[in-house]
Scaffold this motif. Structure first.
Motif, PDB file in Angstrom:
ATOM      1  N   ASP A 296       0.822  -1.215   0.000  1.00 30.14           N
ATOM      2  CA  ASP A 296       0.000   0.000   0.000  1.00 30.14           C
ATOM      3  C   ASP A 296       0.860   1.271   0.000  1.00 30.14           C
TER       4      ASP A 296
ATOM      5  N   ARG B 150      -0.673   4.435  -1.116  1.00 39.32           N
ATOM      6  CA  ARG B 150      -1.889   4.885  -0.432  1.00 39.32           C
ATOM      7  C   ARG B 150      -1.587   5.358   0.984  1.00 39.32           C
ATOM      8  N   LYS B 151      -0.532   4.767   1.572  1.00 42.14           N
ATOM      9  CA  LYS B 151      -0.217   5.122   2.953  1.00 42.14           C
ATOM     10  C   LYS B 151       1.201   5.677   3.021  1.00 42.14           C
ATOM     11  N   GLU B 152       1.295   6.850   3.612  1.00 39.18           N
ATOM     12  CA  GLU B 152       2.617   7.465   3.680  1.00 39.18           C
ATOM     13  C   GLU B 152       3.410   6.921   4.867  1.00 39.18           C
ATOM     14  N   ARG B 153       4.616   6.451   4.568  1.00 34.22           N
ATOM     15  CA  ARG B 153       5.514   5.986   5.642  1.00 34.22           C
ATOM     16  C   ARG B 153       6.870   6.634   5.412  1.00 34.22           C
TER      17      ARG B 153
END
Lengths: 251, 81
Positions: A230, A233-236
């Motif tokens: 993801d 879609r998901k900021e890390r």
């Protein structure tokens, strides 16, 4: 820190693991078991021993059994000294199986002559290859920088942790469970979130002293944010596996 | 020469997912009345050793490689051929 990535035929993800330590500025090298056998390298020259995943020696007999038996024959004494000095050993996937077969884990009463547990065939009788969620259960040098819940991929056919009741009780009492499989919301896992039927949903264990870790999921496969499915879609800032490596080298 | 037969089984009470899958497959093939299927591994080791030495050697092999005592029981047969 000086890091050895141990290799024999059939190990995998050495490059990912090498890259992880390198990115963190560590002195890292590949170490083939035969170099130890021939005396060209010594375990005492390293601070961290990384036993990677894979299908060592074809996983014949049992997963990790041949690797463990050969390692034991060549370097058991050096391994004991390594552990006693408080140096770090981490075994991922097949490497976890090797640590169990060696008696370095769970080692509730110290390193055991015979295995005290097994990582056996998954309940599903299938190779389980998917992303799992892990909840940090106890603090150790492997988990100090790790968020409470992380996501890492598993890829194994033999990952079900089993042991005798009294050993399991000691493992819990000694706070040796590093990570448990959980559902995405952090609640207790059942299949497929616990991918193998492991007792107490155990995904990773340390020895009682906390300097040896065995973990079924692969932190080196989630070191960079873009290795997560993801990622867009998901900021890390970092991949979830990064934090396990980071913890190990923090002083 | 010696022929060594080692059968490694799962201990009573240890789950056998492979056995369960085979049982299910047999039922899908319309076989009836199957109570249980258990899977074991059989190894044949041929040794060029005298009988007594061979027996000792095999015990070591079993201890060092073939069996994990937490989950396995085993049977061993050593015969001269």
């Amino acid at each position: 820190m000086r890091v050895a990535i141990l290799q024999i035929e059939g190990t995998n993800c050495e490059e990912e693991s090498y890259t992880a330590f390198k990115e963190l500025g560590q002195e890292v090298e590949y170490l083939h078991l035969n170099l130890l056998k021939k005396g060209k390298r010594n375990l005492e020259d390293y601070d961290i021993l990384f036993i990677p995943g894979g299908f060592s020696a074809g996983d014949y007999v049992r997963a990790g059994a041949i690797f463990a038996a050969r390692l034991k024959a060549i370097a058991m004494r050096a391994l004991k000294d390594f552990v006693d000095e408080g140096k770090i050993i981490i075994g991922v996937c097949n490497g976890f199986q090797v640590l169990i077969e060696l008696g370095l884990l769970p080692a509730v009463d110290g390193i055991s002559e015979k295995p005290e547990a097994a990582l056996m065939t998954n309940d599903s009788n299938r190779f389980e290859c998917r992303w799992t969620y892990l909840k940090k259960e106890n603090e150790s040098i492997f988990t100090r920088d790790v968020p409470n819940i992380i996501s890492l991929p598993v890829a194994h056919a033999e990952g079900k942790f089993v042991t005798e009741k009294k050993t399991l009780e000691r493992v819990i009492e000694n706070k040796q469970i590093a990570f448990k499989y959980v559902k995405p919301d952090g609640s207790r896992a059942d299949y497929p979130w616990n991918p193998n039927g492991s007792m107490e949903d155990i995904a990773a264990l340390t020895n009682p002293e906390g300097n040896v870790l065995g973990i079924m999921p692969h932190p080196e496969r989630a070191f960079f944010p873009y290795q997560h499915p993801d990622w867009n879609r998901k900021e890390r800032e970092r991949g979830d596996g990064f934090w396990i490596f980071k913890s190990m080298i923090s002083k | 020469m010696l022929k060594v037969t080692i059968i490694v089984k799962l201990k009573e009470g240890v789950d056998d997912p492979e056995g369960k899958t085979i049982k299910h497959s047999l039922e899908l093939l319309n076989f009836e009345g199957i109570k249980e299927v258990k899977v074991a591994k059989l190894y044949e080791v041929y040794l060029d050793l005298p009988l007594e030495d061979g027996k000792k050697e095999v015990e070591e092999m079993i201890k060092k490689l073939f069996v994990n005592p937490i989950i396995h029981d085993y049977e061993v047969r050593v015969e001269e051929i």
